[in-house]
Design a protein around this motif. Structure first.
Motif, PDB file in Angstrom:
ATOM      1  N   GLY A  29       0.813  -1.215   0.000  1.00  0.00           N
ATOM      2  CA  GLY A  29       0.000   0.000   0.000  1.00  0.00           C
ATOM      3  C   GLY A  29       0.843   1.259   0.000  1.00  0.00           C
ATOM      4  O   GLY A  29       0.550   2.221  -0.727  1.00  0.00           O
ATOM      5  N   LEU A  30       1.905   1.263   0.791  1.00  0.00           N
ATOM      6  CA  LEU A  30       2.791   2.437   0.841  1.00  0.00           C
ATOM      7  C   LEU A  30       3.496   2.640  -0.502  1.00  0.00           C
ATOM      8  O   LEU A  30       3.647   3.777  -0.980  1.00  0.00           O
ATOM      9  N   ILE A  31       3.910   1.546  -1.130  1.00  0.00           N
ATOM     10  CA  ILE A  31       4.563   1.642  -2.438  1.00  0.00           C
ATOM     11  C   ILE A  31       3.586   2.167  -3.479  1.00  0.00           C
ATOM     12  O   ILE A  31       3.940   2.999  -4.331  1.00  0.00           O
ATOM     13  N   ALA A  32       2.332   1.691  -3.433  1.00  0.00           N
ATOM     14  CA  ALA A  32       1.332   2.164  -4.381  1.00  0.00           C
ATOM     15  C   ALA A  32       1.015   3.643  -4.167  1.00  0.00           C
ATOM     16  O   ALA A  32       0.822   4.393  -5.138  1.00  0.00           O
ATOM     17  N   LEU A  33       0.952   4.077  -2.914  1.00  0.00           N
ATOM     18  CA  LEU A  33       0.740   5.504  -2.641  1.00  0.00           C
ATOM     19  C   LEU A  33       1.868   6.336  -3.229  1.00  0.00           C
ATOM     20  O   LEU A  33       1.627   7.396  -3.828  1.00  0.00           O
ATOM     21  N   CYS A  67     -13.876  -5.287  -1.921  1.00  0.00           N
ATOM     22  CA  CYS A  67     -13.692  -3.829  -1.904  1.00  0.00           C
ATOM     23  C   CYS A  67     -13.032  -3.346  -3.186  1.00  0.00           C
ATOM     24  O   CYS A  67     -13.410  -2.301  -3.738  1.00  0.00           O
ATOM     25  N   GLU A  68     -12.049  -4.091  -3.684  1.00  0.00           N
ATOM     26  CA  GLU A  68     -11.380  -3.719  -4.929  1.00  0.00           C
ATOM     27  C   GLU A  68     -12.357  -3.767  -6.105  1.00  0.00           C
ATOM     28  O   GLU A  68     -12.355  -2.879  -6.968  1.00  0.00           O
ATOM     29  N   ILE A  69     -13.192  -4.791  -6.147  1.00  0.00           N
ATOM     30  CA  ILE A  69     -14.185  -4.902  -7.222  1.00  0.00           C
ATOM     31  C   ILE A  69     -15.163  -3.744  -7.159  1.00  0.00           C
ATOM     32  O   ILE A  69     -15.497  -3.132  -8.194  1.00  0.00           O
ATOM     33  N   ALA A  70     -15.650  -3.440  -5.963  1.00  0.00           N
ATOM     34  CA  ALA A  70     -16.597  -2.330  -5.815  1.00  0.00           C
ATOM     35  C   ALA A  70     -15.973  -1.020  -6.274  1.00  0.00           C
ATOM     36  O   ALA A  70     -16.612  -0.218  -6.977  1.00  0.00           O
ATOM     37  N   LEU A  71     -14.721  -0.795  -5.906  1.00  0.00           N
ATOM     38  CA  LEU A  71     -14.037   0.433  -6.310  1.00  0.00           C
ATOM     39  C   LEU A  71     -13.837   0.465  -7.824  1.00  0.00           C
ATOM     40  O   LEU A  71     -13.985   1.521  -8.459  1.00  0.00           O
ATOM     41  N   GLY A  72     -13.510  -0.681  -8.412  1.00  0.00           N
ATOM     42  CA  GLY A  72     -13.353  -0.743  -9.855  1.00  0.00           C
ATOM     43  C   GLY A  72     -14.645  -0.445 -10.596  1.00  0.00           C
ATOM     44  O   GLY A  72     -14.642   0.248 -11.627  1.00  0.00           O
ATOM     45  N   LEU A  73     -15.758  -0.942 -10.087  1.00  0.00           N
ATOM     46  CA  LEU A  73     -17.054  -0.675 -10.730  1.00  0.00           C
ATOM     47  C   LEU A  73     -17.452   0.791 -10.586  1.00  0.00           C
ATOM     48  O   LEU A  73     -18.039   1.379 -11.500  1.00  0.00           O
ATOM     49  N   MET A 117      -8.859   6.662  -7.815  1.00  0.00           N
ATOM     50  CA  MET A 117      -9.392   5.345  -7.478  1.00  0.00           C
ATOM     51  C   MET A 117      -8.270   4.308  -7.419  1.00  0.00           C
ATOM     52  O   MET A 117      -8.253   3.441  -6.542  1.00  0.00           O
ATOM     53  N   TRP A 118      -7.340   4.395  -8.365  1.00  0.00           N
ATOM     54  CA  TRP A 118      -6.218   3.457  -8.371  1.00  0.00           C
ATOM     55  C   TRP A 118      -5.406   3.590  -7.094  1.00  0.00           C
ATOM     56  O   TRP A 118      -5.010   2.592  -6.480  1.00  0.00           O
ATOM     57  N   THR A 119      -5.152   4.825  -6.675  1.00  0.00           N
ATOM     58  CA  THR A 119      -4.352   5.063  -5.476  1.00  0.00           C
ATOM     59  C   THR A 119      -5.075   4.588  -4.222  1.00  0.00           C
ATOM     60  O   THR A 119      -4.454   4.016  -3.314  1.00  0.00           O
ATOM     61  N   ILE A 120      -6.382   4.791  -4.175  1.00  0.00           N
ATOM     62  CA  ILE A 120      -7.149   4.300  -3.028  1.00  0.00           C
ATOM     63  C   ILE A 120      -7.159   2.780  -3.002  1.00  0.00           C
ATOM     64  O   ILE A 120      -6.933   2.152  -1.962  1.00  0.00           O
ATOM     65  N   GLY A 121      -7.414   2.170  -4.167  1.00  0.00           N
ATOM     66  CA  GLY A 121      -7.533   0.718  -4.222  1.00  0.00           C
ATOM     67  C   GLY A 121      -6.246  -0.014  -3.902  1.00  0.00           C
ATOM     68  O   GLY A 121      -6.214  -0.932  -3.067  1.00  0.00           O
ATOM     69  N   PHE A 122      -5.163   0.384  -4.549  1.00  0.00           N
ATOM     70  CA  PHE A 122      -3.897  -0.317  -4.354  1.00  0.00           C
ATOM     71  C   PHE A 122      -3.076   0.257  -3.202  1.00  0.00           C
ATOM     72  O   PHE A 122      -2.154  -0.404  -2.719  1.00  0.00           O
ATOM     73  N   GLY A 123      -3.417   1.469  -2.778  1.00  0.00           N
ATOM     74  CA  GLY A 123      -2.684   2.089  -1.687  1.00  0.00           C
ATOM     75  C   GLY A 123      -3.407   2.002  -0.356  1.00  0.00           C
ATOM     76  O   GLY A 123      -3.040   1.221   0.528  1.00  0.00           O
ATOM     77  N   VAL A 124      -4.476   2.770  -0.220  1.00  0.00           N
ATOM     78  CA  VAL A 124      -5.173   2.886   1.062  1.00  0.00           C
ATOM     79  C   VAL A 124      -5.768   1.550   1.515  1.00  0.00           C
ATOM     80  O   VAL A 124      -5.612   1.147   2.679  1.00  0.00           O
ATOM     81  N   LEU A 125      -6.452   0.849   0.606  1.00  0.00           N
ATOM     82  CA  LEU A 125      -7.090  -0.415   0.990  1.00  0.00           C
ATOM     83  C   LEU A 125      -6.056  -1.454   1.421  1.00  0.00           C
ATOM     84  O   LEU A 125      -6.283  -2.221   2.358  1.00  0.00           O
ATOM     85  N   LEU A 172      -4.904  -0.571   5.003  1.00  0.00           N
ATOM     86  CA  LEU A 172      -5.926  -0.945   5.982  1.00  0.00           C
ATOM     87  C   LEU A 172      -5.999  -2.457   6.163  1.00  0.00           C
ATOM     88  O   LEU A 172      -6.025  -2.964   7.295  1.00  0.00           O
ATOM     89  N   TYR A 173      -6.012  -3.178   5.047  1.00  0.00           N
ATOM     90  CA  TYR A 173      -6.076  -4.638   5.115  1.00  0.00           C
ATOM     91  C   TYR A 173      -4.842  -5.206   5.811  1.00  0.00           C
ATOM     92  O   TYR A 173      -4.955  -6.073   6.693  1.00  0.00           O
ATOM     93  N   GLY A 174      -3.660  -4.738   5.419  1.00  0.00           N
ATOM     94  CA  GLY A 174      -2.431  -5.248   6.019  1.00  0.00           C
ATOM     95  C   GLY A 174      -2.354  -4.979   7.509  1.00  0.00           C
ATOM     96  O   GLY A 174      -1.897  -5.827   8.279  1.00  0.00           O
ATOM     97  N   THR A 175      -2.814  -3.799   7.918  1.00  0.00           N
ATOM     98  CA  THR A 175      -2.807  -3.461   9.346  1.00  0.00           C
ATOM     99  C   THR A 175      -3.721  -4.390  10.130  1.00  0.00           C
ATOM    100  O   THR A 175      -3.355  -4.897  11.206  1.00  0.00           O
TER     101      THR A 175
END
Length: 213
Positions: free
Chosen positions: A34-38, A170-176, A188-196, A199-202
């Motif tokens: 997530g940090l790398i994607a951000l 969550c990724e599918i919902a964000l993609g739609l 959306m890309w930054t939220i999906g691959f970064g923020v989510l 949160l998931y990893g934590t």
């Protein structure tokens, strides 16, 4: 049933679960990805200078961007590949470290099944995105990436922690959502691959990894 019998059944269940599921997946892998994607999303924003809401908009991104279409695509492709490779390296490092601490090996039958479940839909999604770029449908690339990635996680969760299913949904919902709000592609890309992922990893670290530290 006596306590000894319950303990024996628990141990047998744990052995069976370890033989069919890869349980060394580290929550820190998700946080690092997530940090790398951000960082990758921020680099794209600073380099292209078009704003979060216009970069992938079907009607305006070419007009607002001083770079040529080819330059934009080449830069974004390089940025995405760097994010992907660095995320894989970080995931391998933290997962291997967790496996060593648990006394497990990384390369098992369960991990091979997990890898296969990840590779097939990811490759298909990558080819699909290349087709979108080929047909100049660039504003659909981010929604496709998020949706295919979510489907990949749903396919892989059967070989690891069930919690991966929720990230996939969550990724599918964000993609739609991004499919109908195409101007928000980079955001959306930054939220999906970064923020989510963070949160998931934590949550995964707090739920499964604390006892291995």
């Amino acid at each position: 049933m006596s306590r000894e019998h319950l303990q024996t059944l628990t141990e047998i269940r744990g052995m069976m679960e370890r033989s069919t599921k890869f349980l060394s997946l580290s929550g820190l892998s998700g946080v690092s990805a997530g940090l790398i994607a951000l960082a990758g999303g921020l680099v794209a924003y600073l380099q292209l200078r078009t704003g979060w809401l216009t970069l992938f908009d079907s009607g305006t991104y070419q007009r607002l961007n001083p770079l040529s279409r080819r330059e934009v695509i080449e830069f974004l492709a390089l940025d995405a590949v760097c994010v992907f490779v660095l995320s894989l390296l970080a995931a391998w490092f933290f997962t291997a470290r967790k496996a060593r601490r648990m006394g497990h090996t990384v390369w098992t039958l369960a991990s091979r099944r997990l890898m296969w479940a990840l590779i097939v839909p990811l490759v298909v999604g990558g080819i699909f995105c290349l087709g979108l770029v080929y047909h100049r449908l660039n504003w659909l690339v981010c929604p496709a990436m998020l949706t295919f990635y979510g489907l990949t996680l749903l396919n892989a969760q059967q070989y690891t922690y069930r919690d991966l299913e929720y990230l996939g949904l969550c990724e599918i919902a964000l993609g739609l959502i991004a499919l109908f709000l195409t101007g928000y592609g980079l955001l959306m890309w930054t939220i999906g691959f970064g923020v989510l992922h963070i949160l998931y990893g934590t949550l995964m670290w707090y739920k499964y990894d604390r006892q291995t530290q």
